[in-house]
Design a protein around this motif. Sequence first.
Motif, short mmCIF file in Angstrom:
data_model
loop_
_atom_site.label_atom_id
_atom_site.label_comp_id
_atom_site.label_asym_id
_atom_site.label_seq_id
_atom_site.Cartn_x
_atom_site.Cartn_y
_atom_site.Cartn_z
N ALA C 284 0.84 -1.18 0.00
CA ALA C 284 0.00 0.00 0.00
C ALA C 284 0.89 1.24 0.00
O ALA C 284 1.96 1.25 0.59
CB ALA C 284 -0.90 0.01 1.24
N ILE C 294 -5.38 5.06 7.43
CA ILE C 294 -6.03 3.75 7.35
C ILE C 294 -5.27 2.70 8.16
O ILE C 294 -4.09 2.87 8.48
CB ILE C 294 -6.25 3.28 5.91
CG1 ILE C 294 -4.94 2.94 5.23
CG2 ILE C 294 -7.04 4.29 5.10
CD1 ILE C 294 -5.15 2.22 3.90
N ILE C 296 -4.45 -1.48 8.48
CA ILE C 296 -4.40 -2.76 7.79
C ILE C 296 -4.12 -3.82 8.84
O ILE C 296 -3.23 -3.64 9.67
CB ILE C 296 -3.27 -2.76 6.74
CG1 ILE C 296 -3.58 -1.72 5.65
CG2 ILE C 296 -3.09 -4.14 6.15
CD1 ILE C 296 -2.37 -1.33 4.83
N LYS D 163 0.91 11.99 18.46
CA LYS D 163 -0.25 11.36 17.84
C LYS D 163 0.07 9.93 17.41
O LYS D 163 -0.71 9.00 17.63
CB LYS D 163 -0.69 12.17 16.62
CG LYS D 163 -1.85 11.58 15.82
CD LYS D 163 -3.12 11.55 16.62
CE LYS D 163 -4.34 11.36 15.74
NZ LYS D 163 -5.58 11.46 16.53
N GLU D 167 -1.84 6.61 18.56
CA GLU D 167 -2.46 5.71 17.58
C GLU D 167 -1.95 4.27 17.71
O GLU D 167 -2.63 3.33 17.34
CB GLU D 167 -2.20 6.21 16.15
CG GLU D 167 -3.00 7.45 15.78
CD GLU D 167 -4.48 7.17 15.68
OE1 GLU D 167 -4.86 6.15 15.10
OE2 GLU D 167 -5.28 7.98 16.20
N CYS D 273 3.11 4.20 10.80
CA CYS D 273 3.90 4.98 9.85
C CYS D 273 3.58 6.46 10.00
O CYS D 273 2.40 6.85 9.90
CB CYS D 273 3.57 4.58 8.42
SG CYS D 273 3.75 2.84 8.13
N ILE D 274 4.60 7.24 10.21
CA ILE D 274 4.48 8.69 10.27
C ILE D 274 5.32 9.23 9.13
O ILE D 274 6.29 8.61 8.73
CB ILE D 274 5.04 9.19 11.61
CG1 ILE D 274 4.12 8.78 12.74
CG2 ILE D 274 5.26 10.68 11.60
CD1 ILE D 274 4.66 9.13 14.10
N LEU D 282 4.27 0.54 1.64
CA LEU D 282 4.26 -0.46 2.70
C LEU D 282 4.27 -1.83 2.01
O LEU D 282 3.59 -2.02 1.01
CB LEU D 282 2.98 -0.39 3.52
CG LEU D 282 2.55 0.95 4.09
CD1 LEU D 282 1.22 0.79 4.81
CD2 LEU D 282 3.61 1.44 5.06
N ILE D 294 -0.99 -8.83 13.19
CA ILE D 294 -0.42 -7.50 13.39
C ILE D 294 -1.25 -6.43 12.70
O ILE D 294 -2.04 -6.70 11.79
CB ILE D 294 1.06 -7.41 12.96
CG1 ILE D 294 1.20 -7.52 11.44
CG2 ILE D 294 1.91 -8.46 13.66
CD1 ILE D 294 2.62 -7.18 10.99
N THR D 295 -1.08 -5.23 13.17
CA THR D 295 -1.80 -4.07 12.65
C THR D 295 -0.79 -3.07 12.10
O THR D 295 0.23 -2.81 12.72
CB THR D 295 -2.60 -3.41 13.79
OG1 THR D 295 -3.61 -4.32 14.23
CG2 THR D 295 -3.27 -2.12 13.33
N ILE D 296 -1.11 -2.55 10.92
CA ILE D 296 -0.28 -1.53 10.29
C ILE D 296 -1.15 -0.30 10.12
O ILE D 296 -2.27 -0.40 9.65
CB ILE D 296 0.21 -2.03 8.92
CG1 ILE D 296 1.11 -3.26 9.10
CG2 ILE D 296 0.92 -0.93 8.17
CD1 ILE D 296 1.28 -4.08 7.83
N LYS D 297 -0.64 0.84 10.55
CA LYS D 297 -1.48 2.03 10.59
C LYS D 297 -0.73 3.24 10.06
O LYS D 297 0.45 3.42 10.38
CB LYS D 297 -1.78 2.35 12.06
CG LYS D 297 -3.13 1.97 12.52
CD LYS D 297 -3.32 2.48 13.93
CE LYS D 297 -4.80 2.64 14.22
NZ LYS D 297 -5.06 3.05 15.58
N GLY D 298 -1.41 4.06 9.31
CA GLY D 298 -0.83 5.35 8.98
C GLY D 298 -1.32 6.39 9.98
O GLY D 298 -2.50 6.39 10.33
N SER D 299 -0.43 7.23 10.46
CA SER D 299 -0.84 8.30 11.37
C SER D 299 -0.42 9.64 10.80
O SER D 299 0.75 9.85 10.48
CB SER D 299 -0.21 8.10 12.75
OG SER D 299 -0.58 9.16 13.60
N TYR D 300 -1.39 10.52 10.67
CA TYR D 300 -1.16 11.84 10.08
C TYR D 300 -0.91 12.81 11.24
O TYR D 300 -0.36 12.42 12.26
CB TYR D 300 -2.41 12.16 9.26
CG TYR D 300 -2.39 13.38 8.39
CD1 TYR D 300 -1.22 13.84 7.79
CD2 TYR D 300 -3.57 14.07 8.15
CE1 TYR D 300 -1.26 14.96 6.97
CE2 TYR D 300 -3.61 15.18 7.32
CZ TYR D 300 -2.44 15.63 6.74
OH TYR D 300 -2.48 16.74 5.94
#
Lengths: 353, 353, 353, 353
Positions: C284, C294, C296, D163, D167, D273-274, D282, D294-300
């Motif tokens: 992604a 988002i 995943i 943040k 998250e 991910c920042i 990714l 596992i969890t993968i997350k984007g953080s703005y």
Amino acid sequence: MAPTIPKEQWAQVIEKTGGPVDYKKIPVPTPASDEVLVNIKFSGVCHTDLHALNGDWPLPTKLPLVGGHEGAGVVVSRGELVKDVEIGDHVGVKWLNGSCLSCEFCQQSDEPLCPKPLLSGYTVDGTFQEYCIAKAAHVARIPKEVPLDAIAPVLCAGITVYKGLKESGVKPGQWVAIVGAGGGLGSLAQQYARAMGLRVIGIDTGDAKKKMCLEQLGSEAFVDFATSKNLVKDVQAATPDGLGPHAVILVAVNEKPFQQAAEYVRPRGTVVCIGLPAGAYLRAPVFESVIKMITIKGSYVGNRKDSAEAIEFFARGLIKAPFQVVGLSELQMVYDKMQKGEIAGRYVLDTSK
Amino acid sequence: MAPTIPKEQWAQVIEKTGGPVDYKKIPVPTPASDEVLVNIKFSGVCHTDLHALNGDWPLPTKLPLVGGHEGAGVVVSRGELVKDVEIGDHVGVKWLNGSCLSCEFCQQSDEPLCPKPLLSGYTVDGTFQEYCIAKAAHVARIPKEVPLDAIAPVLCAGITVYKGLKESGVKPGQWVAIVGAGGGLGSLAQQYARAMGLRVIGIDTGDAKKKMCLEQLGSEAFVDFATSKNLVKDVQAATPDGLGPHAVILVAVNEKPFQQAAEYVRPRGTVVCIGLPAGAYLRAPVFESVIKMITIKGSYVGNRKDSAEAIEFFARGLIKAPFQVVGLSELQMVYDKMQKGEIAGRYVLDTSK
Amino acid sequence: MAPTIPKEQWAQVIEKTGGPVDYKKIPVPTPASDEVLVNIKFSGVCHTDLHALNGDWPLPTKLPLVGGHEGAGVVVSRGELVKDVEIGDHVGVKWLNGSCLSCEFCQQSDEPLCPKPLLSGYTVDGTFQEYCIAKAAHVARIPKEVPLDAIAPVLCAGITVYKGLKESGVKPGQWVAIVGAGGGLGSLAQQYARAMGLRVIGIDTGDAKKKMCLEQLGSEAFVDFATSKNLVKDVQAATPDGLGPHAVILVAVNEKPFQQAAEYVRPRGTVVCIGLPAGAYLRAPVFESVIKMITIKGSYVGNRKDSAEAIEFFARGLIKAPFQVVGLSELQMVYDKMQKGEIAGRYVLDTSK
Amino acid sequence: MAPTIPKEQWAQVIEKTGGPVDYKKIPVPTPASDEVLVNIKFSGVCHTDLHALNGDWPLPTKLPLVGGHEGAGVVVSRGELVKDVEIGDHVGVKWLNGSCLSCEFCQQSDEPLCPKPLLSGYTVDGTFQEYCIAKAAHVARIPKEVPLDAIAPVLCAGITVYKGLKESGVKPGQWVAIVGAGGGLGSLAQQYARAMGLRVIGIDTGDAKKKMCLEQLGSEAFVDFATSKNLVKDVQAATPDGLGPHAVILVAVNEKPFQQAAEYVRPRGTVVCIGLPAGAYLRAPVFESVIKMITIKGSYVGNRKDSAEAIEFFARGLIKAPFQVVGLSELQMVYDKMQKGEIAGRYVLDTSK
Ligand SMILES: [Zn+2]
Ligand SMILES: [Zn+2]
Ligand SMILES: [Zn+2]
Ligand SMILES: [Zn+2]
Ligand SMILES: [Zn+2]
Ligand SMILES: [Zn+2]
Ligand SMILES: [Zn+2]
Ligand SMILES: [Zn+2]
């Protein structure tokens, strides 16, 4: 080499409700296939033990009974199903000696809510003896560098306040008020709160407790409930924005402190009740509770994961719990003092004396 | 083409606390830069309106006051900052007419907890008039295919019970007991619960209500609190495993139902109080609350997102809320019936009559 | 009266990786103290069983091996520690045959993540035999009114998709897209989603699947990935506000569908991957993932509580899973069809034939 | 007494994409009814500003443009709707200059996801000028005792890493790995993590960074990605139980570090991910991601509440962010250094020079 296990051991036995407790020799028990036998080195004495002796809780105890549920010791034998606990491991025997591990609550990590619990020193023999049985899946793992006398009281009081803080939902940087901050549970609660990144308001009375809370235990503010002219306002004023703490931990629930907590807690905040005073009631006005959307929660003892976490905070040196050691043979003296309300810190029994 | 907005309009005005309400012509107001003017077509009448008239809540009302906070209508004008609401949009004016949108609570989507709220029909003029002002950021969006008379009561009662269900934390497949299931809030609560995948126990009294709950509103079980010999046991027995519902929604809080709810709720369960009876108290035994780790929560009105969601469930045809329409001019009659407890369903006012 | 347990039984045994599977008589095993012996009546056949046969996963299997992990049957014997499962109870034997119940993951209700799992039909003998061993704490309880043939496939596929839906965090009223909606997992996922109060977009290809998704399985919208000119736009357009579904469930992960899912999912939404394609990768774009915040997530099999819940939804009649029954003796034929990709619905083996 | 506001001011203006930036006099703008005018005292310079100058992100900028989004200053004027911000208040102007406050995302405290954002120094003029406009509801409140030069970089970098940590879902006592620990974002991330009660593994390269992480920034372990023979094992070994950190914060996402993070993170852990590298992807293996859940997350960027919290941690003295001050007139020099990758700490511009 396997440790030598004697046939007999010293124990403190309650033969009938109301006591006295009898210091005598009894047989060393043998663990079932899913159990371990723990050579208890030290055991804390807790108010719950006094309730067990006096039989003043709704739930009846086993009789005759060996009390105690804050035992720290060494595993000396194990049943044939046990694979994760080794002989020689240091472990703690807690209030929840065992649970079914398969009911709805056990399935959801709420084993303290298991409808078929084994309770140390209450429904099964506890830690006021040299050799104690516990379910292997339930003993707490204690790192070997941690002194067994110091950890003993943490196994009940420490875990309980830590659980209460977790249940409150407060997050790092938020404020928590500890009601009864100067007592045993309260002083542990403050230290755990600090270690969790929380900001603390101690609520108690007297200059000695104030000094201790502010200088040693990590409170940033202290409110004296006996001298405050307006407790609700004073507690709220202790937070920078005046909206009050995000959570309140009540370590000794009475009606008045409870009502006040519901008043000074921040909107959307949580009031957590710890401790089991027989006959006490929660009471809060509906209108204000709804308008402020507050949450009131009862928190019982920690589950196995909570216990491991609370022990880890202690092992890191972040928690100090003052105690004094006496021999197991002196338990009646401790009960007597407790009955008279003369105990300041925590008594820990050395089972070898 | 912009709609023609008259200079004057019909409204129901409370000149002094206690009433009566005065049906007369008043000027049509002009929206500020962040407001819209809504041509109210229909407005529900709610118990809160009676409290506003009678002035029996701790919080004083604006005077003179146009009451009403369940208004559905059409946007006819807007301030120059308003970009997301168009002239002609269908919108709802709710209890929370506006909030600061920048305090700690507004920042966290808890705008109902804003310390500077504008309350429709209470601290600002409400929906018992033809043209009503509301903050643009706070009006509820109503899809054009939804009838404005039917949606009116949902804007208060529907959103409130939906919010309470959300606050309870119950998940699809779990059980919720609705206390007061046969009343206005209760019957909405049952339908929302069903739409959310929950299983419902209705608690109320009488065969008519039982039949309605079981056959029309989605309850799988019904317990009659007047004829039950042991309400706590009966409610618990209504769940297959006998442990009781995961949550209880109390739409009309009194002390006794509240205490019972704390008793029959499942361990780790939640009791949610909705509604604002002046002077009532929550009361629960500490020992049992702690041992069972139950949660007691007050739930106020929904925020903007809750409101949108509640409206969407309604728009999908999943919620039926019986009502009867009378003219705005007949409001005093509605108040009189309400005062005497003679109202069965919901009255909705047609502002054109 | 205790059931008669034979000394020998029919079983399908894999002697070496790659097969073939050998239908023959083997001894009936005896349960250890924490185990039960289950007379398997029916067992589903799952793709994982083919992986076990072919040995194409990173993890090696036991050899010789009795495969199968979707077994439904009757408890005929139990070890002496077992108290909660009775002889005669109907139970399911799942992929997770047992776990340590005391590691960090087991302590937190994540027993599928236990580092010492027993896997039915993989690391321990499974359900392709008449009498199967399972850890008592791990068998799924099946209500007696539920047919054992119909529930079999639910014990793996049903629980897995239900878990995925829970992990997605979607709430009642929100939208979920099911990628691969017309297949076995997908059709179960749609039905569970509906039962949980969710709104569903089916994504698959072909008019037959479209019809089935929209008319039988509960999808409100269908997007054909083969004929869509712009899949991302079409999926987003299927939600009323055009922002896309709150979650996406990928029952068959490939790179392209995964990337698309990350594009059409709503900001703050979640993409859940179910299923274990060897060698596939998630991929992604960072910029868009961060800007849209988002999530995943990989979702493995359900824990014991998830399993109980998934079974309860089935028992309530809300889930239909088509299957056809053949004899246990015909397993090789099922494997052959599966290998060739010729299986439409689910095969369930009758162990008595 | 209201402050005197000049008609003209010094600003750094980008006339066309690619620059150069032009230091010149421009008119002082006037706030709309919901805006404030802020006399910027100091403004940090961030990599994003370079992207705005170079126009190398997918999103086009306003032109001509005044850049900058880390401005700290004093409110000198406000629109007539503004009630909560006073003239003389110290405030910060952040990346999110304003949002609609009424869309689905704004309603849920996710205003950074608003589809109609105003972005400081990107879609609206930013903080590289003496007087800057911002939406009143969006300015960050800065306590008066906090130095305005020191807080400037916290308004972007500090809030963003805080943040990201929120998250990640990590809880006090748990482990977080910071990839890029020695850089600007990474060093802030470590300090925030410590203040939140977390335990930190710093991942970066070089002895200088190792020393700084372990001795000044709060890491308990450090792994050098350049010299480690097996990064995955080394990171896992840094946690006492060898299972790896509960979360990983990637402040500078590249493919390789990302894949490794997915490998060493604890089962059920989260990789956040920042940062916004254009064109990066990714990539993680499906099989392992599912098996480990596992969890993968984007953080703005943070929302307004996150911002207030991050500033509060800083105001308490728990966060140190090294910076050097130069005049606003010297911005081109800062851009030049940044372009060449020659910047170690953070540059803060003094708008009076
Ligand atoms: Zn105790
Ligand atoms: Zn249990
Ligand atoms: Zn109302
Ligand atoms: Zn507000
Ligand atoms: Zn399977
Ligand atoms: Zn385990
Ligand atoms: Zn920045
Ligand atoms: Zn917005």
